[in-house]
Every structure is written in structure tokens, then in C-alpha cells.
Design a protein around this motif. Structure first.
Motif, mmCIF file in Angstrom:
data_model
loop_
_atom_site.group_PDB
_atom_site.id
_atom_site.type_symbol
_atom_site.label_atom_id
_atom_site.label_comp_id
_atom_site.label_asym_id
_atom_site.label_seq_id
_atom_site.Cartn_x
_atom_site.Cartn_y
_atom_site.Cartn_z
ATOM 1 N N ALA A 233 20.165 -6.617 0.718
ATOM 2 C CA ALA A 233 20.537 -5.216 0.930
ATOM 3 C C ALA A 233 20.300 -4.386 -0.326
ATOM 4 C CB ALA A 233 21.992 -5.115 1.363
ATOM 5 N N ARG A 234 20.138 -5.048 -1.473
ATOM 6 C CA ARG A 234 19.880 -4.346 -2.724
ATOM 7 C C ARG A 234 18.387 -4.241 -3.026
ATOM 8 N NH1 ARG A 234 23.559 -6.934 -7.334
ATOM 9 N NH2 ARG A 234 22.686 -5.136 -8.455
ATOM 10 N N ILE A 235 17.541 -4.682 -2.080
ATOM 11 C CA ILE A 235 16.092 -4.672 -2.272
ATOM 12 C C ILE A 235 15.447 -3.761 -1.243
ATOM 13 C CG2 ILE A 235 13.982 -6.058 -2.295
ATOM 14 C CD1 ILE A 235 15.692 -8.484 -2.977
ATOM 15 N N GLY A 236 14.558 -2.898 -1.700
ATOM 16 C CA GLY A 236 13.718 -2.109 -0.806
ATOM 17 C C GLY A 236 12.337 -2.732 -0.747
ATOM 18 N N VAL A 237 11.792 -2.851 0.459
ATOM 19 C CA VAL A 237 10.539 -3.581 0.657
ATOM 20 C C VAL A 237 9.515 -2.695 1.363
ATOM 21 C CG1 VAL A 237 9.462 -5.629 1.666
ATOM 22 C CG2 VAL A 237 11.835 -5.737 0.865
ATOM 23 N N VAL A 238 8.297 -2.709 0.850
ATOM 24 C CA VAL A 238 7.163 -2.091 1.536
ATOM 25 C C VAL A 238 6.050 -3.132 1.574
ATOM 26 C CG1 VAL A 238 5.463 -0.241 1.565
ATOM 27 C CG2 VAL A 238 7.767 0.214 0.722
ATOM 28 N N MET A 239 5.690 -3.585 2.789
ATOM 29 C CA MET A 239 4.631 -4.581 2.940
ATOM 30 C C MET A 239 3.316 -3.882 3.287
ATOM 31 S SD MET A 239 6.345 -7.176 2.101
ATOM 32 C CE MET A 239 5.337 -8.614 2.454
ATOM 33 N N ASP A 240 2.240 -4.665 3.378
ATOM 34 C CA ASP A 240 0.916 -4.052 3.549
ATOM 35 C C ASP A 240 0.616 -3.651 4.988
ATOM 36 O OD1 ASP A 240 0.709 -6.625 4.466
ATOM 37 O OD2 ASP A 240 -1.151 -7.099 3.422
ATOM 38 N N THR A 241 1.482 -3.997 5.926
ATOM 39 C CA THR A 241 1.357 -3.525 7.305
ATOM 40 C C THR A 241 2.707 -2.975 7.752
ATOM 41 O OG1 THR A 241 1.835 -5.748 8.164
ATOM 42 C CG2 THR A 241 -0.481 -5.128 7.942
ATOM 43 N N CYS A 242 2.672 -1.936 8.570
ATOM 44 C CA CYS A 242 3.907 -1.279 9.020
ATOM 45 C C CYS A 242 4.633 -2.186 10.022
ATOM 46 C CB CYS A 242 3.571 0.059 9.658
ATOM 47 S SG CYS A 242 5.014 1.084 9.977
ATOM 48 N N PRO A 243 5.911 -2.539 9.775
ATOM 49 C CA PRO A 243 6.591 -3.536 10.605
ATOM 50 C C PRO A 243 7.331 -2.973 11.814
ATOM 51 C CG PRO A 243 7.986 -2.971 8.749
ATOM 52 C CD PRO A 243 6.731 -2.132 8.614
#
Length: 293
Positions: free
Chosen positions: A82-92
Motif C-alpha cells: 500500500a506504500r508503493i505506487g506502480v506503473v507497468m508497461d501495459t495498462c492493467p
């Protein structure tokens, strides 16, 4: 400064052809770490391991000073994620969701979700609340992920090609957001990107990975402000390689390029040899290409 993320000796066999091998990686408070390497080098696998989604065969993983990983207690995993923001290479997000529905699908997982900030950032970045996820371009899908990552009180951002597909103006705005985020107390950013000019602008440190191994981990200014690429004849290159520690050489059709760790010292020692400022791309090329050492 506190390590928000610390990975030591991380190893994991992924397939017969690929494994993470004794990876050391840290992200400190107020630091933007650029993470570079060719496709398939292990960048996304490292990010997934940092989220506890890939179980390590060996090594230690700590988040915010606490031991973490796929074997960690489930409640602790939820608390730290919950303390991590994530942006991956494809929209989930589901393709039939609207932008607002996409946010609503993830907001319950985050006790500090800020709807007001979400709405403000959507307006700033031209995202309509009613737009369907399937109608978004790759760049707008990345924006939606990043906006969600910035709206739940995260302390650490893990970003996998977060600026890919964005036009230059939008990319500049995102980079400003990331730099401002990292400047706040207790915050840090790991930014995996093929756009090394972005890292030259905001990274404090650059880490390169190839074939599952870390090949260098350096302050960004040691690469872009201090290192240089000497443009040599074959005879000059041989002399430079014999005299300069940590130099790397690449032969071209009619000349030889030599990466030197300190272009200012080099210019004093070899005033007749042109030496240009190194870019992250050039520096990486010497480590991933067929360079002589």
C-alpha cells in the motif's frame, strides 16, 4: 538516507535461458534511480520481485526497513504494498471500465486514497472521467496508471516504462511530477526506461542490468558530467587503453571510440585527442556492446 528498497544478492531462475544473478539494488529516500538495460535483461522481473510477486531463490529483500518478499506474512505484504505506487508497461485496467471506474477498482486497497487529487490530475493531464480504458492511447493509459500511483499516499514509486508513448510536453510534465514526488520526505522513485534522456534530466543514480546481472551502478553525474568518449585513431586508442584505468574501447570502421571515466583528466593527459561528453546511451553501449577493456 534510509533505504526504501534494498535488494541484496537476489537470484532467481526464471527459465532455462534466463536467471537473475546476485542482484544488488537500492532506492534511498529522496532519490530517483534510473534502471536501464535491453529488452529481456530483467528489469520487469526485478520490479515484480520488489512487489513480492516473484519468489527469490536466494538473497534478501527489504522494503522500508522491513524484510519482505513472496514468503512474507500476507498482512505485512498488503501493508507494505500500500506504500508503493506502480506503473507497468501495459495498462492493467479492464478495457470496458471508464477512467473513474478504473480508479474506483483500485482505491479500496489504499487507505490514503485521495479522490480530490485524482480528479485534479486527470484534468491537468486531459483524461476524461467518462472515457473508456479501451479508448485510451498507450500514452494516456500510462498517464492513468501514474495518476493512480500518485493518489494513494505512496512513499515509493516503481515505474516500468512510465513515459513510453507520451508526447514530449506530456513527458516533461510527468518527469516534473516524479522529481517533485522524490523531493518530499520519505519518498523515492525507481524508473525503468529506454528513454535515457529522461534519466539524464531527473535521475540521481543509474543502474544497468544485462542478462540478469547488474553491470554498473553509478551516480548519474559520473556518467553525464564526468565521463567522456574519446575519438581516437587505432594507435591513440592502444595508448589510452594502456594508460587509463577503467577505459573501454569499441572499434569502428575508420576510428576507435574509448570510454574514459574522467574526460577532464583525459584531456589534460591527451590534449590532441578529441573527447566528448558521454550520454547514458553511449555509456550503456560500451557495457552492453562488444567493448574491449
Amino acid at each position: 538516507m534510509e533505504n526504501l528498497l534494498s535488494m541484496r544478492g537476489a537470484s532467481r531462475r526464471i527459465s532455462n535461458d534466463f536467471a537473475l544473478q546476485n542482484v544488488d539494488l537500492t532506492v534511498k529516500e529522496n532519490e530517483v534511480v534510473g534502471f536501464v538495460g535491453p529488452n529481456g535483461a530483467g528489469k520487469t522481473t526485478i520490479i515484480r520481485a520488489a512487489l513480492g510477486l516473484v519468489r527469490l531463490d536466494s538473497g534478501d529483500l527489504n522494503l522500508f526497513g522491513q524484510s519482505f518478499g513472496a514468503n512474507a506474512d500476507e498482512a505485512l505484504q498488503r501493508e507494505l504494498r500500500a506504500r508503493i505506487g506502480v506503473v507497468m508497461d501495459t495498462c492493467p485496467f479492464p478495457s470496458d471500465h471508464t477512467v473513474r471506474q478504473a480508479a474506483a477498482s483500485v482505491s479500496p486497497a489504499y487507505p490514503h486514497w485521495d479522490w480530490k487529487r485524482f480528479e485534479t490530475l486527470c484534468v491537468e493531464h486531459g483524461l476524461s472521467f467518462k472515457a473508456k480504458v479501451k479508448s485510451l492511447s498507450r500514452g494516456m493509459g500510462m498517464k492513468l496508471q501514474l495518476i493512480c500511483a500518485l493518489c494513494h499516499g505512496a512513499d515509493l514509486l516503481l515505474l516500468d516504462e512510465a513515459t513510453a508513448g507520451l508526447d514530449p510536453i506530456a513527458r516533461d510534465g510527468i518527469l516534473d511530477e516524479l522529481r517533485a514526488f522524490a523531493s518530499e520526505a520519505g519518498h523515492g522513485v525507481l524508473l525503468s526506461s529506454h528513454i535515457t534522456s529522461d534519466l539524464e534530466r531527473i535521475a540521481d543514480r543509474v543502474v544497468a542490468i544485462d542478462a540478469g546481472r547488474i553491470v554498473f551502478d553509478l551516480p548519474r553525474e559520473e556518467i553525464t558530467d564526468v565521463a567522456g568518449v574519446a575519438r581516437c585513431t587505432a594507435a591513440q586508442a592502444d595508448e589510452v587503453m594502456a594508460c587509463v584505468d577503467r577505459a573501454r574501447m569499441q572499434r569502428r570502421d575508420y576510428s576507435v571510440d574509448v570510454l574514459v571515466p574522467d574526460r577532464f583528466a583525459f584531456t589534460e593527459a591527451f590534449p590532441d585527442v578529441a573527447c566528448d561528453r558521454a550520454s547514458i546511451d553511449e555509456y550503456l553501449h560500451f557495457y552492453l556492446g562488444e567493448a574491449d577493456r
